[in-house]
Design an enzyme around this catalytic site. Structure first.
Site, PDB file in Angstrom:
ATOM      1  N   LEU A 209       0.804  -1.221   0.000  1.00  0.00           N
ATOM      2  CA  LEU A 209       0.000   0.000   0.000  1.00  0.00           C
ATOM      3  C   LEU A 209       0.845   1.282   0.000  1.00  0.00           C
ATOM      4  O   LEU A 209       1.674   1.470   0.889  1.00  0.00           O
ATOM      5  CB  LEU A 209      -0.927   0.001   1.224  1.00  0.00           C
ATOM      6  CG  LEU A 209      -1.926   1.167   1.293  1.00  0.00           C
ATOM      7  CD1 LEU A 209      -2.920   1.103   0.142  1.00  0.00           C
ATOM      8  CD2 LEU A 209      -2.652   1.171   2.628  1.00  0.00           C
ATOM      9  N   ASP A 210       0.614   2.153  -0.991  1.00  0.00           N
ATOM     10  CA  ASP A 210       1.262   3.471  -1.071  1.00  0.00           C
ATOM     11  C   ASP A 210       2.782   3.396  -1.183  1.00  0.00           C
ATOM     12  O   ASP A 210       3.489   4.340  -0.826  1.00  0.00           O
ATOM     13  CB  ASP A 210       0.874   4.346   0.129  1.00  0.00           C
ATOM     14  CG  ASP A 210      -0.622   4.603   0.189  1.00  0.00           C
ATOM     15  OD1 ASP A 210      -1.269   4.594  -0.873  1.00  0.00           O
ATOM     16  OD2 ASP A 210      -1.147   4.810   1.289  1.00  0.00           O
ATOM     17  N   GLN A 211       3.293   2.245  -1.665  1.00  0.00           N
ATOM     18  CA  GLN A 211       4.745   2.079  -1.759  1.00  0.00           C
ATOM     19  C   GLN A 211       5.230   2.019  -3.202  1.00  0.00           C
ATOM     20  O   GLN A 211       6.413   1.834  -3.443  1.00  0.00           O
ATOM     21  CB  GLN A 211       5.176   0.783  -1.047  1.00  0.00           C
ATOM     22  CG  GLN A 211       4.829   0.745   0.423  1.00  0.00           C
ATOM     23  CD  GLN A 211       5.549   1.798   1.223  1.00  0.00           C
ATOM     24  OE1 GLN A 211       6.737   2.001   1.035  1.00  0.00           O
ATOM     25  NE2 GLN A 211       4.844   2.499   2.082  1.00  0.00           N
TER      26      GLN A 211
END
Lengths: 285, 285, 285, 285
Positions: free
Chosen positions: A228-230
Site C-alpha cells: 500500500l502506497d509504496q
C-alpha cells in the site's frame, strides 16, 4: 498540428555506443528526431532513453520499424517499446464519490492536454454517473463490499479487457485493490494519494497531517504495487498551510494538489515518458 | 529605525472579550499598537495572541506594564510573556562540521535580519572555530563520545546559564540531545532536520529519500522534544528533484532548504511569533 | 456547519484605540469573535480590519447591529461594511470562448469552496451555453462588435441590476470594458490576466513571454479599473517553464495558473477579505 | 570523485543525423557518455546539444579530440566548444557594497558546488575587501564616477585579461557597464537583477514592486547585453509577499532570491549548460 510520430522507450544496462546505435538506426532509415532524452544511472550502470521521431520520410513502413529495431536492441539487451502518435492510449478511470479528479481528467482530455481515449468509467458508487453522462462516457457501477471483492475485481478486469484498456487511473477510488488486479497491470495502474509520501501512508492523510501540525501538505501520484502506497512515485507537489487551516481547509487545498499532480502523472504516462526502475521512476521530460 | 516596542504573547482558553480586554488595557495606557495577530482554535476553544505596541506615549514605566497586565490576564487564565525590543534574545548556536547553516545564521544576524545577541558557538568538533573567529564569537569545542555524554551536556548547560542564553539553535549539530538538556529548555531548542517531516525521521534522510525515489525533498525546523524528530514544527519547505539527482545532488539542494527553513524558524522565534500548543505551533505573522 | 456570523470590514486613519473600540463593542453586545485580522500601514498611518463574529448570543437583532456600530465608527472616520453569512454574494460570470476558468468557478461553487449565488453567465459568444445548461444557470449571449459596444454594456448593466449582482467575474472574457461599466462597479469587477503583472500588459501575454524567453510564467487576478491591467492586484502565482516549452505549452501550463489564481481572488473577495487602498489591496487571511 | 571528462556544446541548424554523428564519433573513439542533452527548436529548425563524456578509455589524446571533431562539425555547420573538467573556468566577481551575493558565491565555491577558480574580486567600493581577504582572494578597488568610467573599465578589462578570466559575475555590482566591456565579453557577463524581468526594469525594483502592490517579488539572472536588463535570461525565481511587507521586507526577502537565482545561473554557466539563441537561452540540465 503535431506530425505523425513514433516513440521508442528503452531500458538496458549502460555501456558505450547505445545512443549512437539507436540514433544511427533512425538516421539510416530517414527518421527526423523530434525529441530525445536519455539518462544514465552511473551507480547502477543502467541506461534509459525515450526518442520521438517523425514517421514521414522514413524508408520503413510503420509495421517494419519494430522488427528492424529488434536487431539493434538485441546486443544491448534492451527492454523497449514502440508507440505511434495516432494510436492514443485507452484509459479507464476508477472513481468513488469525489468528483474533482474525475472532472479534471475529463476536461483536460477534452482540451487536448491528455491525449487518450476514455472508453469507460468504473465506480463502486452510483453518484458520478451524471458526470460521465455529460461527457458521453459509459459508466459502470460495480458496488463492492467484504463479500464480493473477488467478483467485483473480476468484473473490472473483464471490462478492462473488453475495452482494450492500456492504463487504469484511480481518481480518488477509495478501495485498496487486491493483488489480483495489481499483478495483472504492472506499471499500468496510476493512483493519487493525498499526502506527500512516504509521510502519512494509509487512511485519512489530511487528518494525520492536521494532527502532526505540518506546515505543508502534499499529494503523490504513483504506480500501484502490492504494498500500500509504496509504488514508484511519478509526481509530487505540496502547498503551504498554517495553524489557521483546519482539516476541512486541508481537504480543500489538497483537492487542487490532487488534481494537478494526478494530471501531471497521467500526462507523462500517456506520452511514454515514465520508465520504472526498481521502485523508482525515470520521468524523461 | 524601529520604534522602541513591547511584545505581549498570550495563550488562554477562548471566550468572549479577550481581545477587547487586552486592547482596551493598551489603549487605556496610551499604547499605540504596531501589529496585532490572534488566532482562535474553534475545535479546542483555545485562544492565542501576539500584540506589539510602542512604549513611547504610554503612561506606564516599562517595569510597571507586566504587573499592570497581570490584572487583565488573571480572570482569563492567560499564560503570557512580555518582551522589549531593546533586549534582543541571546542565542547559542550548536554545530558539528557542516558550516552552511552556521554561516547563514551569522550573516543574517550581521545583516540585521535576525535580531539577537550570539554570545557563543558550541561544537563537538574543532573544525568551525575559524568561522566563529571571523565573526568574533567565542567558540567552545566540547567533544562528545559514548562515555562523556552526561559531562558534555552538563558543560553545555553551564555555558548556557553563564551566558544567559534564551534559545539554543542546533545548526546541523549531529548529536541527539539527552532528556536532561531537552527538558531544561522546553520550546527553546530549535533544530533543523533535513527532511520533510514526518517523512524520513532519523539518520541519513537524503539517502532515505533517494532510495524511496521521491520527487521532492524537504527540510523541517522544529522545537526539540524528547521524542526524536517529533517536536512541534515551526517551518518547512521543499524543492523539486528528479531521477537525475543522486544523493550528492540531494545533499547540495538540501543545503539551500536547510538554510532558508532554519532562518525562517529562528527569525519567527526571535520575534516572539511562535506559540506552542500540544505538539503544534501557532506562528503569528 | 459554520455558525451564522457577521463580518465587519473597516478602513480608517490609524490611531490609538481602534481595535479596543471595535472589540469592546462586540464584547459588550455578547458577540463571540470567530476571526479577527487587522493591519496598520505605518507609512501612511492607515488602518484596516476584518472581524467575523457569531450572531448567536448577541443582544442585538441583526438589523440593529449596523446602526449601533455607526456610533463607534463615526469618531474614527471609518469606512465600513457589514455582511451576514446567510446572505452570500451574487456573482455574475462573464466569459468568451475558453471554458477552463468557467468550469473551475462552477465546480468550486458546487463543492462549497466559493460561497456565492450565480444567477447568470454572460458571454459575447454562444459557445459555452451548454456548460451553463449543465449547471442549470441562465446564459445570456450578448455579441459585441465595434458598433454596439455601448448597447451591449448597457444590456450587461441591466442584467446586473435585475439580478442584484454584487460582483462580476471576468473569467477570460476577452473584451476590454468601457469606463461606463468600470466606473459603475468599483472594486466589484474581478479579472484574470494571463501574465505576471506588470510584465506583459495587454494582448497575447504568452506570446510576449515566449518571445522574451522568460523562465517562469504567471497569472494575476485584479480589480478592473479604467487603465488596462493596472487595477489593484488581489492574487498572483507563477510556474516554471523552459526552452522546451513552446507557446502552446505556455498556454497549457498557464490554464492551471489562471484557474488557481482567479479562484483564490474570487474566494477572498466573497469572504470580504479584500480591502483596497490606493491601487493596492490588503488581503486579510 | 567525478571522472575526468570532456564536454561538447553544439549549436547548428536542425537536420537529420546530428545526434547519430556526434554520438557515433564518441563511440568510435571509445568515449563513454556520462550525460547527453539535446533540444530541437521545431519552429526555427535549430539544434542544440551538450554531451559530457569520460576521457579515460578514449583512443584520442585530449588535444586531438577537437581537431578530430571538427571533421564531424563541418558538414552540419556546427558552432561548438569543448571543455575539460580539470580546467575549471576562471571567474571574476564584481561587487559594490552589498555582501550577500558575494558571500554566497564564495561559500558555494568553497563547498564545491561551483567548480571555478576565482582569481580576483573587483569593486567600485572598498567595503568588501575584508570578505575577500577572509577567503584569500585579491581585491581590486576601482572607484568609478562620471569622469573616469572609460579608464575604470579599461582597468577592469586589463585585469580580466591578465587573469585569463572566462566569466564575469556582477554580484549586485551597482554600475551599468558601457558597451566597451559588454561587447568584449558576449555571453560571458552574468548579472543578477532584483526583479522578475521584464517587470521592473532599471533602478530600485523593490520600490517599484511595492508601489505597484504586487503579491510576489522575483529575481532574474541574465547575460549582460547593451540594452539594460534585456539580455538572455538564464534563471528566475519568485517568492510570495503581502500587504504586511514594506520595502525593507521586500529587500530582505529578495536577498534570498538573488542568492539562489544567481548561484543557479552561475552553476549552469560553469557547467557549460547554457547556450544562447537570439535573446533566449537553452539551459540543458
Amino acid at each position: 498540428m503535431q506530425p505523425l510520430s513514433g516513440t521508442l522507450t528503452i531500458s538496458c544496462p549502460d555501456r558505450k555506443g547505445i545512443v549512437a546505435s539507436v540514433t544511427t538506426f533512425l538516421a539510416h532509415h530517414g527518421a527526423n528526431i523530434l525529441e530525445a532524452n536519455q539518462h544514465s544511472d552511473l551507480n547502477d550502470k543502467a541506461f534509459f532513453m525515450r526518442v520521438q521521431f517523425e514517421l514521414e520520410g522514413m524508408d520503413l513502413e510503420r509495421d517494419a520499424i519494430g522488427p528492424a529495431f529488434a536487431a539493434v536492441a538485441g546486443p544491448f539487451e534492451m527492454r523497449w517499446q514502440l508507440h505511434f502518435s495516432d494510436r492514443p492510449k485507452r484509459m479507464a478511470i476508477l472513481v468513488s464519490r469525489l468528483d474533482h479528479c474525475l472532472y479534471d481528467l475529463l476536461l483536460r482530455q477534452k482540451a487536448g492536454e491528455l491525449v487518450a481515449a476514455i472508453p469507460l468509467i468504473i465506480s463502486n458508487h452510483p453518484d458520478l454517473e451524471p458526470v460521465a453522462a455529460n461527457f458521453g462516457i459509459p459508466y459502470f457501477y460495480l458496488p463492492v463490499g467484504k463479500t464480493n471483492r473477488v467478483e467485483q475485481e473480476a468484473r473490472i478486469a473483464a471490462l478492462v479487457e473488453e475495452n482494450r484498456v492500456d492504463v487504469l487511473v484511480l481518481a480518488r477510488y477509495m478501495q485498496v485493490l487486491t493483488p489480483f488486479l495489481v499483478q495483472a497491470y504492472p506499471n499500468r495502474i496510476i493512483n493519487i494519494h493525498h499526502s506527500f509520501l512516504p509521510a502519512f501512508v494509509g487512511g485519512r492523510p489530511y487528518h494525520q497531517a492536521y494532527e502532526r501540525g505540518v506546515k505543508m501538505i502534499g499529494a503523490t501520484s504513483h504506480y500501484v504495487t502490492e504494498e500500500l502506497d509504496q509504488g514508484p512515485i511519478i509526481a509530487q507537489d505540496v502547498t503551504q498551510v498554517s495553524h489557521r487551516d483546519g482539516v476541512e481547509d486541508l481537504i480543500r487545498k489538497g483537492r487542487d494538489l490532487e488534481r494537478l499532480v494526478l494530471a501531471r502523472a497521467v500526462r507523462a504516462h500517456l506520452e511514454d515518458r515514465v520508465l520504472t526502475y526498481g521502485h523508482r521512476t525515470i520521468v524523461l521530460e
